[in-house]
Design an enzyme around this catalytic site. Structure first.
Site, short mmCIF file in Angstrom:
data_model
loop_
_atom_site.label_atom_id
_atom_site.label_comp_id
_atom_site.label_asym_id
_atom_site.label_seq_id
_atom_site.Cartn_x
_atom_site.Cartn_y
_atom_site.Cartn_z
N LYS A 175 0.86 -1.19 0.00
CA LYS A 175 0.00 0.00 0.00
C LYS A 175 0.89 1.23 0.00
CE LYS A 175 -1.67 2.79 3.09
NZ LYS A 175 -1.70 4.06 2.34
N GLU A 250 10.48 1.43 9.82
CA GLU A 250 11.46 2.48 9.46
C GLU A 250 10.75 3.80 9.74
OE1 GLU A 250 14.52 1.92 8.58
OE2 GLU A 250 14.35 -0.24 8.29
N CYS A 284 13.59 11.59 5.85
CA CYS A 284 13.67 11.04 7.21
C CYS A 284 15.05 11.28 7.82
CB CYS A 284 13.35 9.56 7.20
SG CYS A 284 14.38 8.63 6.06
N GLU A 385 10.54 16.11 14.77
CA GLU A 385 10.83 16.10 13.34
C GLU A 385 9.95 17.16 12.67
OE1 GLU A 385 9.29 12.65 11.23
OE2 GLU A 385 11.19 12.46 10.15
P1 NAD Z 1 2.62 8.43 7.87
O1 NAD Z 1 2.99 7.66 9.08
O2 NAD Z 1 1.55 9.46 7.99
O3 NAD Z 1 2.12 7.44 6.70
C1 NAD Z 1 2.94 6.41 6.21
C2 NAD Z 1 2.05 5.35 5.59
O4 NAD Z 1 1.24 4.76 6.62
C3 NAD Z 1 1.07 5.89 4.53
O5 NAD Z 1 0.97 4.95 3.49
C4 NAD Z 1 -0.24 5.96 5.30
O6 NAD Z 1 -1.38 5.85 4.49
C5 NAD Z 1 -0.11 4.74 6.21
N1 NAD Z 1 -0.96 4.78 7.40
C6 NAD Z 1 -1.54 5.84 8.00
N2 NAD Z 1 -2.27 5.42 9.07
C7 NAD Z 1 -2.13 4.09 9.16
C8 NAD Z 1 -2.61 3.09 10.06
N3 NAD Z 1 -3.41 3.38 11.09
N4 NAD Z 1 -2.24 1.80 9.86
C9 NAD Z 1 -1.42 1.48 8.83
N5 NAD Z 1 -0.94 2.37 7.93
C10 NAD Z 1 -1.28 3.67 8.11
O7 NAD Z 1 3.96 9.03 7.29
P2 NAD Z 1 4.14 10.02 6.05
O8 NAD Z 1 3.69 11.36 6.48
O9 NAD Z 1 3.58 9.39 4.83
O10 NAD Z 1 5.74 9.98 5.88
C11 NAD Z 1 6.59 10.76 6.62
C12 NAD Z 1 7.23 9.99 7.75
O11 NAD Z 1 7.92 8.85 7.24
C13 NAD Z 1 8.28 10.82 8.46
O12 NAD Z 1 8.17 10.63 9.85
C14 NAD Z 1 9.60 10.22 7.94
O13 NAD Z 1 10.69 10.42 8.78
C15 NAD Z 1 9.22 8.79 7.80
N6 NAD Z 1 10.15 8.11 6.88
C16 NAD Z 1 11.09 7.25 7.39
C17 NAD Z 1 12.02 6.63 6.56
C18 NAD Z 1 13.08 5.70 7.10
O14 NAD Z 1 13.77 5.08 6.30
N7 NAD Z 1 13.25 5.57 8.40
C19 NAD Z 1 11.97 6.89 5.19
C20 NAD Z 1 10.99 7.76 4.68
C21 NAD Z 1 10.09 8.36 5.55
#
Ligand code: NAD
Length: 492
Positions: A175, A250, A284, A385
Site C-alpha cells: 500500500k 522504518e 527522514c 521532526e
Molecule cells: P505516515 O505515518 O503518515 O504514513 C505512512 C504510511 O502509513 C502511509 O501509506 C499511510 O497511508 C499509512 N498509514 C496511516 N495510518 C495508518 C494506520 N493506522 N495503519 C497502517 N498504515 C497507516 O507518514 P508520512 O507522512 O507518509 O511519511 C513521513 C514519515 O515517514 C516521516 O516521519 C519520515 O521520517 C518517515 N520516513 C522514514 C524513513 C526511514 O527510512 N526511516 C523513510 C521515509 C520516511
C-alpha cells in the site's frame, strides 16, 4: 481521465466501493491523476490472493537464481522507463526532476543488488556436538508480506521493500501513500511485464486508516514492513500483535549534524545545506539539527544564511529550480506551525520563516528555506521532526558536550560529524546512538549498506544483506544418520 487501478490476484481492478481519489500536483494543485480508492475489503482480497500464491509455492519454490533473473529484469525495465518514472515522481511529489532521476538510479541499483543476492542466500552447516548427525541452517521466505510506504520517497521506499521480498521468495501486498501512488502503480505494471506470476505482487491503493490498518492486523499476513511516522508506526506495531507478525519499522528522525571548528569550512557549509534542503527537507534522514562548535558558530551561521537566501524555489521541471514545494496544504501548515512554536520557545529567525511572496509560486505549497538560531535541546523545535526546509542551530563547547547533545533525542536514525581530526571523528561516530553515522558527508545511502534506526527511529533494517534477512525465516534442520533406541522410558 482514466482511473488507475489496483492489482489483486493478477487482475487490475477498481475499488470494491468504486470510490476514487484525485492526485494533486503540489506545485500548482492541478489534478494529475484519478486512482482507485481501495478499502479494507480490497485489502482482504489482496491478502487472500498473496496467501494462495504463497501456499501454492510456485514463487517460493522457483529456483533462487531464476527469481534473481526476474528481479534483474525489473531493474532493466526501470532503467528503460527512467525518464517517465522520474517525470511522474516529480509531478506527484514536487521534487526536482534531477532529484527524481537520482532516485530512479538508486531504485534500479536496489533491484540489481537483490537480484545478485537472490542466488547467494545460502544456508550454513553447523559443527554438530552430537555424533553421526548433520545439522544445517536454511533460510526460507517468511510468507505473505504487507508493505506500507510514505509519500516523501514513494518509489525509493517501495523498492527497498519489493526487491528483497521478491528475491527471498515471498508474496506481497503493498500500500503506497494515498497522496503519491503513481510511480508505485507503474512499477507494479513493470513487475507484471517482467513475468512475476499472478498473485505474487498485489497492490492496494487507499488510506492508512482502512487499507493500512487491515494489512497490519490481518492474521493471514506473516510480516509487516512499514515506513512512516512514529505515531503511525506505534499503531502498526499494536495491530501487528494480532498474530505476532514479523515486524519491520522504518520511522522518523531528527538527525544531528555536528560541525567542529577544524572541519573544512566551505564544504561543511555546503553539505549542511545538502543535508537538509533536498526535497524541501522532507527526508527522514535530513540533517535538520545543526550542532556547531562555539568558536565558529557566528561565522558558520553567517555563511549558511547567505547561501540559504539564494536558494531558488520553483517547479521541479524548471532547470533553475533548486527546491520544490512541500507535499500538501496540510503539511505546509504543519511546517509553518512548527517554526512558530520554535519562535515562541525563544529560537531566533536567521532567514526564511514564511511563505514566499513570488506570485509565480502562489498556487504551490511552498515554504521558504529557514534557519533558526539560539536553539537549545529542550525546545520542541529541536526535539521534533519538522519534515520541512528548516534547520535548527545549537552551539557546543567540548567534544563530550557535542555527543551528549546529539544523543539527547528519542530518535536514532542518522547523524553526521565534520572534522579533519580522524581520531575525533571515530570517537564521535562510536558514541553516536544512530543507525547510520556519516563522517565528513551527509545523507548518503546505497543498496549495499544496511539502513535502520536506533531508539524510536525503528526496528529492523532495509538494504544490504540485513535487508534480505528481514524477509527470511531461519530454520535449523537436524538429521540423525545413525538413529539408535535410547531405552529411557518403560524399559521393563
Ligand atoms: P505516515 O505515518 O503518515 O504514513 C505512512 C504510511 O502509513 C502511509 O501509506 C499511510 O497511508 C499509512 N498509514 C496511516 N495510518 C495508518 C494506520 N493506522 N495503519 C497502517 N498504515 C497507516 O507518514 P508520512 O507522512 O507518509 O511519511 C513521513 C514519515 O515517514 C516521516 O516521519 C519520515 O521520517 C518517515 N520516513 C522514514 C524513513 C526511514 O527510512 N526511516 C523513510 C521515509 C520516511
Amino acid at each position: 481521465m482514466n482511473i488507475q487501478k489496483q492489482l489483486i490476484g493478477g487482475k487490475w481492478v477498481l475499488s470494491s466501493s468504486n470510490e476514487t481519489r484525485e492526485i494533486i500536483n503540489p506545485f500548482n494543485q492541478e489534478i494529475i491523476a484519478e486512482v482507485a480508492e481501495g478499502n479494507a475489503e480490497d485489502a482482504k482480497q489482496a491478502i487472500q490472493a498473496a496467501r494462495e500464491a504463497f501456499d501454492k509455492g510456485e514463487w517460493s519454490r522457483t529456483l533462487a537464481t531464476e527469481r534473481g533473473k526476474l528481479v534483474r529484469k525489473i531493474a532493466s525495465l526501470i532503467e528503460r522507463d527512467k525518464e517517465e518514472l522520474a517525470r511522474l515522481e516529480s509531478l506527484d511529489t514536487g521534487k526536482t526532476v534531477d532529484e527524481s532521476r537520482d532516485d530512479m538510479d538508486g531504485i534500479a541499483d536496489v533491484f540489481h543488488y537483490y537480484a545478485d543476492l537472490a542466488g547467494k542466500n545460502k544456508g550454513e552447516m553447523i559443527d554438530s556436538p552430537i555424533p553421526n548427525t548433520i545439522s544445517k541452517i536454511v533460510r526460507e521466505p517468511v510468507g505473505v508480506c504487507a508493505q506500507i510506504t510514505p509519500w516523501n520517497y514513494p518509489l525509493l521506499q517501495a523498492s527497498w521493500k519489493l526487491a528483497p521480498a521478491l528475491a527471498a521468495g515471498n508474496t506481497l501486498v503493498m500500500k503506497p501513500s494515498e497522496i503519491t501512488p503513481l510511480t508505485t502503480i507503474k512499477v507494479f505494471e513493470l513487475m507484471e511485464e517482467a513475468g512475476i506470476p499472478a498473485g505474487v505482487t498485489n497492490l492496494v491503493l487507499g488510506a492508512g486508516s482502512s487499507v493500512g490498518d487491515e494489512l497490519s492486523k490481518n492474521t493471514a499476513v506473516d510480516l509487516i514492513s512499514f515506513t512512516g511516522g512514529i505515531e503511525t508506526g506505534k499503531k502498526v506495531m499494536q495491530a501487528a500483535s494480532s498474530n505476532v507478525k514479523k515486524l519491520a519499522l522504518e520511522l522518523g528522525g531528527k538527525n544531528p549534524n555536528i560541525i567542529f571548528a577544524d572541519a573544512d569550512f566551505e564544504t561543511a557549509v555546503d553539505q549542511a545545506m545538502n543535508g537538509v534542503f533536498f526535497h524541501a527537507g522532507q527526508i527522514c534522514s535530513a540533517g535538520a539539527r545543526l550542532i556547531v562548535e562555539e568558536s565558529i558558530h557566528d561565522k558558520f551561521v553567517d555563511a549558511l544564511v547567505k547561501r540559504v537566501r539564494n536558494i531558488k524555489l520553483g517547479s521541479g521541471f524548471d532547470q533553475n529550480t533548486e527546491m520544490g514545494p512541500l507535499i500538501s496544504a496540510e503539511h505546509l501548515e504543519k511546517v509553518a506551525n512548527y517554526v512558530e512554536t520554535g519562535l515562541k520557545e525563544g529560537a531566533k529567525l536567521a532567514v526564511g520563516g514564511g511563505k514566499p511572496e513570488d506570485a509565480a509560486l502562489k498556487d504551490g505549497f511552498f515554504y521558504l528555506p529557514t534557519v533558526l538560531v539560539d536553539c537549545t535541546t529542550d525546545m520542541d523545535v529541536v526535539q521534533h521532526e519538522g519534515f520541512g526546509p528548516v534547520i535548527t542551530v545549537e552551539k557546543f563547547s567540548t567534544e563530550e558536550k557535542a555527543i551528549h547533545l546529539a544523543n539527547d533525542s528519542v530518535y536514532g536514525l542518522s547523524g553526521g560529524v565534520w572534522t579533519e581530526d580522524i581520531a575525533k571523528a571515530e570517537r564521535c561516530a562510536a558514541q553516536m546512538r544512530m543507525g547510520t553515522v556519516w563522517i565528513n558527508d551527509f545523507n548518503v545511502f546505497f543498496a549495499q549498506a544496511p539502513w535502520g534506526g536506533y531508539k524510536q527511529s525503528g526496528i529492523g533494517h532495509e538494504l544490504g544483506t540485513k535487508g534480505l534477512e528481514e524477509y527470511t525465516e531461519t530454520k535449523h534442520i537436524y538429521h540423525n544418520i545413525d538413529p539408535q533406541p535410547m531405552n529411557w522410558f518403560g524399559k521393563n
